[in-house]
Design a protein around this motif. Structure first.
Motif, PDB file in Angstrom:
ATOM      1  N   ILE A   1       0.867  -1.171   0.000  1.00  0.00           N
ATOM      2  CA  ILE A   1       0.000   0.000   0.000  1.00  0.00           C
ATOM      3  C   ILE A   1       0.910   1.230   0.000  1.00  0.00           C
ATOM      4  CG2 ILE A   1      -1.850   1.235   1.229  1.00  0.00           C
ATOM      5  CD1 ILE A   1      -1.381  -2.241   2.307  1.00  0.00           C
ATOM      6  N   LEU A   2       0.707   2.112  -0.961  1.00  0.00           N
ATOM      7  CA  LEU A   2       1.516   3.325  -1.030  1.00  0.00           C
ATOM      8  C   LEU A   2       0.704   4.465  -0.430  1.00  0.00           C
ATOM      9  CD1 LEU A   2       2.926   2.739  -4.595  1.00  0.00           C
ATOM     10  CD2 LEU A   2       4.081   2.362  -2.408  1.00  0.00           C
ATOM     11  N   GLY A   3       1.326   5.223   0.475  1.00  0.00           N
ATOM     12  CA  GLY A   3       0.556   6.220   1.211  1.00  0.00           C
ATOM     13  C   GLY A   3       1.263   7.546   1.390  1.00  0.00           C
ATOM     14  N   HIS A   4       0.614   8.423   2.184  1.00  0.00           N
ATOM     15  CA  HIS A   4       1.067   9.806   2.421  1.00  0.00           C
ATOM     16  C   HIS A   4       1.379  10.496   1.096  1.00  0.00           C
ATOM     17  CE1 HIS A   4       2.324  13.130   4.889  1.00  0.00           C
ATOM     18  NE2 HIS A   4       2.348  12.420   5.995  1.00  0.00           N
ATOM     19  N   VAL A   5       0.535  10.213   0.094  1.00  0.00           N
ATOM     20  CA  VAL A   5       0.720  10.785  -1.242  1.00  0.00           C
ATOM     21  C   VAL A   5       0.249  12.238  -1.214  1.00  0.00           C
ATOM     22  CG1 VAL A   5      -0.019  10.642  -3.657  1.00  0.00           C
ATOM     23  CG2 VAL A   5       0.391   8.532  -2.335  1.00  0.00           C
ATOM     24  N   SER A   6       1.100  13.151  -1.659  1.00  0.00           N
ATOM     25  CA  SER A   6       0.739  14.573  -1.680  1.00  0.00           C
ATOM     26  C   SER A   6      -0.273  14.825  -2.786  1.00  0.00           C
ATOM     27  CB  SER A   6       1.989  15.415  -1.907  1.00  0.00           C
ATOM     28  OG  SER A   6       1.610  16.733  -2.262  1.00  0.00           O
ATOM     29  N   GLN A   7      -1.287  15.637  -2.470  1.00  0.00           N
ATOM     30  CA  GLN A   7      -2.289  15.945  -3.486  1.00  0.00           C
ATOM     31  C   GLN A   7      -1.856  17.113  -4.371  1.00  0.00           C
ATOM     32  OE1 GLN A   7      -5.599  16.011  -0.508  1.00  0.00           O
ATOM     33  NE2 GLN A   7      -6.642  14.723  -1.988  1.00  0.00           N
ATOM     34  N   ASP A   8      -0.864  17.912  -3.913  1.00  0.00           N
ATOM     35  CA  ASP A   8      -0.379  19.048  -4.707  1.00  0.00           C
ATOM     36  C   ASP A   8       0.824  18.682  -5.551  1.00  0.00           C
ATOM     37  OD1 ASP A   8      -2.166  20.571  -3.290  1.00  0.00           O
ATOM     38  OD2 ASP A   8      -0.676  21.207  -1.798  1.00  0.00           O
ATOM     39  N   THR A   9       1.667  17.815  -5.043  1.00  0.00           N
ATOM     40  CA  THR A   9       2.955  17.586  -5.705  1.00  0.00           C
ATOM     41  C   THR A   9       3.113  16.124  -6.125  1.00  0.00           C
ATOM     42  OG1 THR A   9       4.041  17.152  -3.600  1.00  0.00           O
ATOM     43  CG2 THR A   9       4.058  19.428  -4.373  1.00  0.00           C
ATOM     44  N   ASN A  10       1.974  15.461  -6.294  1.00  0.00           N
ATOM     45  CA  ASN A  10       1.972  14.087  -6.780  1.00  0.00           C
ATOM     46  C   ASN A  10       0.581  13.828  -7.319  1.00  0.00           C
ATOM     47  OD1 ASN A  10       3.150  11.635  -7.333  1.00  0.00           O
ATOM     48  ND2 ASN A  10       3.652  11.155  -5.210  1.00  0.00           N
TER      49      ASN A  10
ATOM     50  N   TYR B   1      -2.363  10.541  -7.701  1.00  0.00           N
ATOM     51  CA  TYR B   1      -2.632   9.143  -7.342  1.00  0.00           C
ATOM     52  C   TYR B   1      -2.384   8.192  -8.522  1.00  0.00           C
ATOM     53  CZ  TYR B   1      -4.874  10.822  -3.023  1.00  0.00           C
ATOM     54  OH  TYR B   1      -5.129  11.399  -1.805  1.00  0.00           O
ATOM     55  N   SER B   2      -2.811   8.611  -9.729  1.00  0.00           N
ATOM     56  CA  SER B   2      -2.651   7.675 -10.859  1.00  0.00           C
ATOM     57  C   SER B   2      -1.186   7.575 -11.273  1.00  0.00           C
ATOM     58  CB  SER B   2      -3.549   8.066 -12.026  1.00  0.00           C
ATOM     59  OG  SER B   2      -3.302   9.386 -12.382  1.00  0.00           O
ATOM     60  N   LEU B   3      -0.444   8.687 -11.120  1.00  0.00           N
ATOM     61  CA  LEU B   3       0.996   8.635 -11.424  1.00  0.00           C
ATOM     62  C   LEU B   3       1.704   7.677 -10.462  1.00  0.00           C
ATOM     63  CD1 LEU B   3       3.424   9.956 -13.012  1.00  0.00           C
ATOM     64  CD2 LEU B   3       3.635  11.530 -11.076  1.00  0.00           C
ATOM     65  N   VAL B   4       1.364   7.781  -9.180  1.00  0.00           N
ATOM     66  CA  VAL B   4       1.967   6.899  -8.169  1.00  0.00           C
ATOM     67  C   VAL B   4       1.714   5.439  -8.544  1.00  0.00           C
ATOM     68  CG1 VAL B   4       1.816   6.152  -5.752  1.00  0.00           C
ATOM     69  CG2 VAL B   4       1.821   8.571  -6.306  1.00  0.00           C
ATOM     70  N   LYS B   5       0.476   5.169  -8.928  1.00  0.00           N
ATOM     71  CA  LYS B   5       0.100   3.798  -9.266  1.00  0.00           C
ATOM     72  C   LYS B   5       0.853   3.321 -10.514  1.00  0.00           C
ATOM     73  CE  LYS B   5      -3.613   0.710  -8.979  1.00  0.00           C
ATOM     74  NZ  LYS B   5      -4.918   0.403  -8.540  1.00  0.00           N
ATOM     75  N   ASP B   6       0.862   4.163 -11.557  1.00  0.00           N
ATOM     76  CA  ASP B   6       1.518   3.771 -12.822  1.00  0.00           C
ATOM     77  C   ASP B   6       3.008   3.531 -12.619  1.00  0.00           C
ATOM     78  OD1 ASP B   6      -0.906   4.047 -13.966  1.00  0.00           O
ATOM     79  OD2 ASP B   6      -0.466   5.920 -15.017  1.00  0.00           O
ATOM     80  N   LEU B   7       3.672   4.461 -11.918  1.00  0.00           N
ATOM     81  CA  LEU B   7       5.125   4.323 -11.718  1.00  0.00           C
ATOM     82  C   LEU B   7       5.439   3.079 -10.896  1.00  0.00           C
ATOM     83  CD1 LEU B   7       6.174   8.027 -10.960  1.00  0.00           C
ATOM     84  CD2 LEU B   7       6.583   6.733 -13.064  1.00  0.00           C
TER      85      LEU B   7
ATOM     86  N   LEU C   1      -5.729   6.711  -0.125  1.00  0.00           N
ATOM     87  CA  LEU C   1      -6.201   8.054  -0.446  1.00  0.00           C
ATOM     88  C   LEU C   1      -6.406   8.892   0.818  1.00  0.00           C
ATOM     89  CD1 LEU C   1      -8.878   7.104  -3.142  1.00  0.00           C
ATOM     90  CD2 LEU C   1      -6.417   7.400  -3.422  1.00  0.00           C
ATOM     91  N   GLN C   2      -6.443  10.219   0.601  1.00  0.00           N
ATOM     92  CA  GLN C   2      -6.645  11.120   1.747  1.00  0.00           C
ATOM     93  C   GLN C   2      -8.052  10.971   2.340  1.00  0.00           C
ATOM     94  OE1 GLN C   2      -4.381  14.047   3.186  1.00  0.00           O
ATOM     95  NE2 GLN C   2      -5.698  12.889   4.528  1.00  0.00           N
ATOM     96  N   ASN C   3      -9.035  10.935   1.469  1.00  0.00           N
ATOM     97  CA  ASN C   3     -10.414  11.054   1.960  1.00  0.00           C
ATOM     98  C   ASN C   3     -11.221   9.765   1.948  1.00  0.00           C
ATOM     99  OD1 ASN C   3     -10.181  13.839   2.494  1.00  0.00           O
ATOM    100  ND2 ASN C   3     -10.371  14.242   0.310  1.00  0.00           N
ATOM    101  N   GLU C   4     -10.590   8.675   1.549  1.00  0.00           N
ATOM    102  CA  GLU C   4     -11.352   7.419   1.492  1.00  0.00           C
ATOM    103  C   GLU C   4     -10.680   6.325   2.289  1.00  0.00           C
ATOM    104  OE1 GLU C   4     -12.454   6.144  -2.489  1.00  0.00           O
ATOM    105  OE2 GLU C   4     -12.761   8.268  -2.985  1.00  0.00           O
ATOM    106  N   VAL C   5     -11.518   5.489   2.891  1.00  0.00           N
ATOM    107  CA  VAL C   5     -11.020   4.319   3.615  1.00  0.00           C
ATOM    108  C   VAL C   5     -10.576   3.283   2.586  1.00  0.00           C
ATOM    109  CG1 VAL C   5     -11.766   2.468   5.162  1.00  0.00           C
ATOM    110  CG2 VAL C   5     -12.572   4.795   5.523  1.00  0.00           C
ATOM    111  N   SER C   6      -9.441   2.689   2.802  1.00  0.00           N
ATOM    112  CA  SER C   6      -8.972   1.661   1.862  1.00  0.00           C
ATOM    113  C   SER C   6      -9.700   0.344   2.131  1.00  0.00           C
ATOM    114  CB  SER C   6      -7.464   1.453   2.022  1.00  0.00           C
ATOM    115  OG  SER C   6      -7.210   0.613   3.145  1.00  0.00           O
ATOM    116  N   PRO C   7      -9.616  -0.605   1.218  1.00  0.00           N
ATOM    117  CA  PRO C   7     -10.102  -1.950   1.559  1.00  0.00           C
ATOM    118  C   PRO C   7      -9.287  -2.506   2.716  1.00  0.00           C
ATOM    119  CG  PRO C   7      -9.527  -1.772  -0.781  1.00  0.00           C
ATOM    120  CD  PRO C   7      -9.056  -0.527  -0.131  1.00  0.00           C
TER     121      PRO C   7
END
Ligand SMILES: [Zn+2]
Ligand SMILES: [Zn+2]
Length: 259
Positions: free
Chosen positions: A213-222, A224-230, A249-255
């Motif tokens: 699980i990749l987390g603490h992803v910045s919403q301004d300087t990253n 979500y889809s880029l993180v996933k693709d890379l 994600l920031q605003n959603e509970v993960s599975p």
């Protein structure tokens, strides 16, 4: 059921739940008590199941809901002395505060929790390995570079939540952030870039890892889809394309990711 879910992840609030049957522990509580209850409900969980809260460091995005949650439910909170002293000075410390030494092993409820130091600009930041029997769950965000010690600590985990905070180019070009803040994020005591995250993965990926699980992803300087693709590309190049990978994600509970 043994596993982990991210309830909130990013600079506006972090909270991760680790579960063993009916026992839960939280890593950080950077969301309000009200939000916490709502988010737990999405997985049919209840705040009375929380046996302890383990704090990584004192930054607001990790402790904003800590005191109220702990005091309301009398949940023991665990952190090191430096972090505890800071919380006390700022009047953000809960009543039920317990100290550990970094590098120690804390047996609590049905978990064994091992905090280890990471390079970040908190007063004494840690990341965690949580053990349930011989299952190892690692949660590591908020650190600036891929130190040998961090890589060593993350080896052999069954579930891993790892920071992939920013894209270096997006951060450098971001108009919203002053130069000083950019320098802080990019420093060895800042946050992990996508590239540095992959550098750690190169050392830590192994065939028995169940979920990444990749987390603490910045919403301004990253992104979500880029993180996933890379990350997907990196997994393919390393021969781990079958591994279950998810971006928290920031605003959603993960599975709920189970072992
Ligand atoms: Zn943070
Ligand atoms: Zn931080």
């Amino acid at each position: 059921m043994i596993g982990l879910a991210s309830l909130s992840s990013g600079s506006k609030g972090n909270c991760t739940v680790v579960r063993n049957g009916d026992d839960l522990i939280l890593i950080d509580c950077g969301i309000s008590f009200k939000k916490l209850k709502e988010k737990l409900k999405e997985h049919d969980l209840h705040e009375e199941m929380i046996k302890g809260i383990f704090v990584t460091h004192e930054h607001t995005d990790h402790v904003s809901g800590l005191r109220v949650t702990s005091d309301k439910m009398d949940i023991p909170v665990f952190c090191n002395q430096n972090t505890g002293a800071f919380l006390k000075r700022k009047e953000r410390a809960p009543q039920n505060l317990n100290y550990f030494e970094n590098g120690s092993s804390i047996g609590h409820s049905t978990f064994v929790v091992e905090p280890f130091s990471v390079p970040h600009d908190g007063v004494d930041t840690v990341a965690y390995n949580v053990f349930v029997n011989d299952i190892k769950i690692s949660v590591a965000t908020d650190f600036g570079f891929a130190s040998q010690a961090v890589k060593q600590n993350l080896k052999g985990c069954d579930l891993l939540l790892l920071e992939s905070n920013h894209d270096v180019k997006m951060l450098q070009e971001c108009g919203k952030r002053p130069w000083k803040i950019k320098q802080r994020i990019l420093s060895r005591h800042g946050h992990l870039s996508n590239e540095t995250c992959h550098e750690i993965l190169s050392d830590v990926l192994h065939k028995d890892l169940k979920h990444l699980i990749l987390g603490h992803v910045s919403q301004d300087t990253n992104d979500y889809s880029l993180v996933k693709d890379l990350a997907q590309k990196h997994l393919e190049l390393s021969g781990f394309e079958q591994l279950g990978m998810h971006v928290a994600l920031q605003n959603e509970v993960s599975p709920f990711f189970t072992v």
